[in-house]
Write a protein that holds these residues in place. Structure first.
Motif, PDB file in Angstrom:
ATOM      1  N   HIS A  29      -0.554   0.374  -8.173  1.00 54.18           N
ATOM      2  CA  HIS A  29      -0.974   1.509  -7.357  1.00 54.18           C
ATOM      3  C   HIS A  29      -0.352   2.840  -7.769  1.00 54.18           C
ATOM      4  CE1 HIS A  29       2.739   0.063  -5.811  1.00 54.18           C
ATOM      5  NE2 HIS A  29       2.328  -0.451  -4.662  1.00 54.18           N
ATOM      6  N   VAL A  79      -3.412   3.600  -1.422  1.00 48.91           N
ATOM      7  CA  VAL A  79      -3.534   3.002  -2.747  1.00 48.91           C
ATOM      8  C   VAL A  79      -2.930   1.600  -2.705  1.00 48.91           C
ATOM      9  CG1 VAL A  79      -3.333   3.474  -5.210  1.00 48.91           C
ATOM     10  CG2 VAL A  79      -3.042   5.349  -3.577  1.00 48.91           C
ATOM     11  N   ASN A 118      -2.607  -7.844 -10.372  1.00 51.88           N
ATOM     12  CA  ASN A 118      -1.780  -6.670 -10.631  1.00 51.88           C
ATOM     13  C   ASN A 118      -0.778  -6.932 -11.754  1.00 51.88           C
ATOM     14  OD1 ASN A 118       0.865  -7.621  -9.424  1.00 51.88           O
ATOM     15  ND2 ASN A 118      -0.431  -7.808  -7.610  1.00 51.88           N
ATOM     16  N   SER A 171      -8.577   2.125  -5.818  1.00 48.63           N
ATOM     17  CA  SER A 171      -8.464   0.747  -6.291  1.00 48.63           C
ATOM     18  C   SER A 171      -8.123   0.739  -7.779  1.00 48.63           C
ATOM     19  CB  SER A 171      -9.778   0.002  -6.034  1.00 48.63           C
ATOM     20  OG  SER A 171      -9.735  -1.313  -6.540  1.00 48.63           O
ATOM     21  N   HIS A 172      -7.005   0.112  -8.118  1.00 52.01           N
ATOM     22  CA  HIS A 172      -6.525   0.137  -9.508  1.00 52.01           C
ATOM     23  C   HIS A 172      -7.279  -0.845 -10.401  1.00 52.01           C
ATOM     24  CE1 HIS A 172      -4.339  -3.703  -9.192  1.00 52.01           C
ATOM     25  NE2 HIS A 172      -3.812  -3.287  -8.043  1.00 52.01           N
ATOM     26  N   VAL A 203       0.844  -1.199   0.000  1.00 55.29           N
ATOM     27  CA  VAL A 203       0.000   0.000   0.000  1.00 55.29           C
ATOM     28  C   VAL A 203       0.881   1.251   0.000  1.00 55.29           C
ATOM     29  CG1 VAL A 203      -1.885   1.233   1.151  1.00 55.29           C
ATOM     30  CG2 VAL A 203      -1.711  -1.262   1.378  1.00 55.29           C
ATOM     31  N   GLU A 225      -2.070  -2.332  -3.905  1.00 48.81           N
ATOM     32  CA  GLU A 225      -1.866  -3.128  -5.119  1.00 48.81           C
ATOM     33  C   GLU A 225      -2.493  -4.491  -4.853  1.00 48.81           C
ATOM     34  OE1 GLU A 225       1.658  -2.913  -8.034  1.00 48.81           O
ATOM     35  OE2 GLU A 225       2.152  -4.587  -6.705  1.00 48.81           O
TER      36      GLU A 225
END
Length: 286
Positions: free
Chosen positions: A67, A86, A93, A60-61, A21, A88
């Motif tokens: 992130h 943020v 990912n 949230s990606h 994060v 990951e």
């Protein structure tokens, strides 16, 4: 204010994985240039937190993303009085996309957001300054799916079965950027989403085209609480922070925009539009 910056690792016992994060927060310590991989940005690493009380925003990606691609939004919010986390998402990912397309991923992502909020509240330094019942989730693409699930949505799997996800009542507003919403096609799938929504889509988005946004507009019970606009000439990846010139030169899809679209100029405006929306519904709401 400047944007303080630190990195956390949160353990998800259910998945048996660590969630990296990035955390941005208000500080009075002037920024310096920080390099993370190929990216450089102006933040104050491990700086003391400015005295105050701040809402939480979790970004949230998208699927297969990371992130750091949302740093323009995160830094702007931090400078303006938010603690921004943020994560990951493990298994979905850029380095590990092994859970792409699985029900496990649909379940994991909303739980990751909840764990991040829990961790901020429990943190010895951040906990005393965050507003524990005032959180927002900003989601791009698959992150939009995640935000809707956390805010009360009931996703459905490809096999036509509801997916058990937990709503988080601390989430008081969500921002959907080119959201992926195919899991919410049943008429009652979004009946539990009753928070204010800021939603934007790109005019030339060929990844999550208009019908994804239409599902939100048609399914939420309070259409008047959705603030929606189409960003002229934008594509699906235009909501990502601008890439360094060396990466743009490679022609990698997330670095590309429709001809004539100025991503740098857009990211001078987008974070402020998000800030104003969140201020109305988190800072100034009753």
């Amino acid at each position: 204010m400047f944007a303080g910056f630190r990195q956390l690792s949160i353990h998800d016992a259910a998945q048996g994985a660590a969630i990296p994060v990035l955390v941005f927060y208000p500080t009075e310590l002037p920024a310096t240039t920080v390099t993370l991989g190929p990216y450089q940005f102006e933040v104050s690493p491990d700086a003391p937190i400015a005295q105050g009380s701040y809402p939480i925003a979790v970004i949230s990606h998208g699927s297969g993303g990371t992130h750091i691609l949302y740093r323009t939004i995160a830094m702007h919010l931090a400078k303006n009085g938010y603690v921004v986390a943020v994560p990951e998402h493990p298994g979905n990912n850029r380095l590990d996309n092994s859970l792409y397309g699985t029900v496990d991923n649909l379940v994991n992502r909303p739980r990751h957001v909840r764990l991040v909020i829990d961790a901020l509240i429990a943190d010895t330094e951040l906990g005393p300054i965050v507003e524990k019942d005032k959180a927002a989730v900003i989601g791009h693409s698959m992150g939009g799916y995640t935000a809707l699930a956390v805010a009360g949505g009931t996703p459905w799997s490809r096999e036509g079965k509801p997916v058990a996800v937990e709503t988080d009542a601390r989430v008081r507003a969500i921002v959907l950027l080119a959201p992926a919403t195919a899991w919410y096609q049943p008429e009652n799938a979004l009946e539990g989403v009753k928070v204010p929504i800021l939603m934007m889509t790109g005019e030339h988005d060929d990844v999550t085209p208009q019908w994804h946004a239409d599902l939100v507009l048609d399914r939420v019970p309070e259409r008047e609480r959705v603030h929606f606009r189409v960003v002229e000439n934008a594509g699906h990846f235009s909501f990502l922070s601008p890439f360094p010139p060396k990466l743009k030169a490679g022609g990698f899809a997330p670095t590309l925009d429709p001809e004539g679209f100025d991503r740098e100029a857009f990211h001078e405006e987008l974070p402020e539009e998000i800030r104003q929306f969140l201020d109305r519904h988190l800072k100034f709401a009753g």
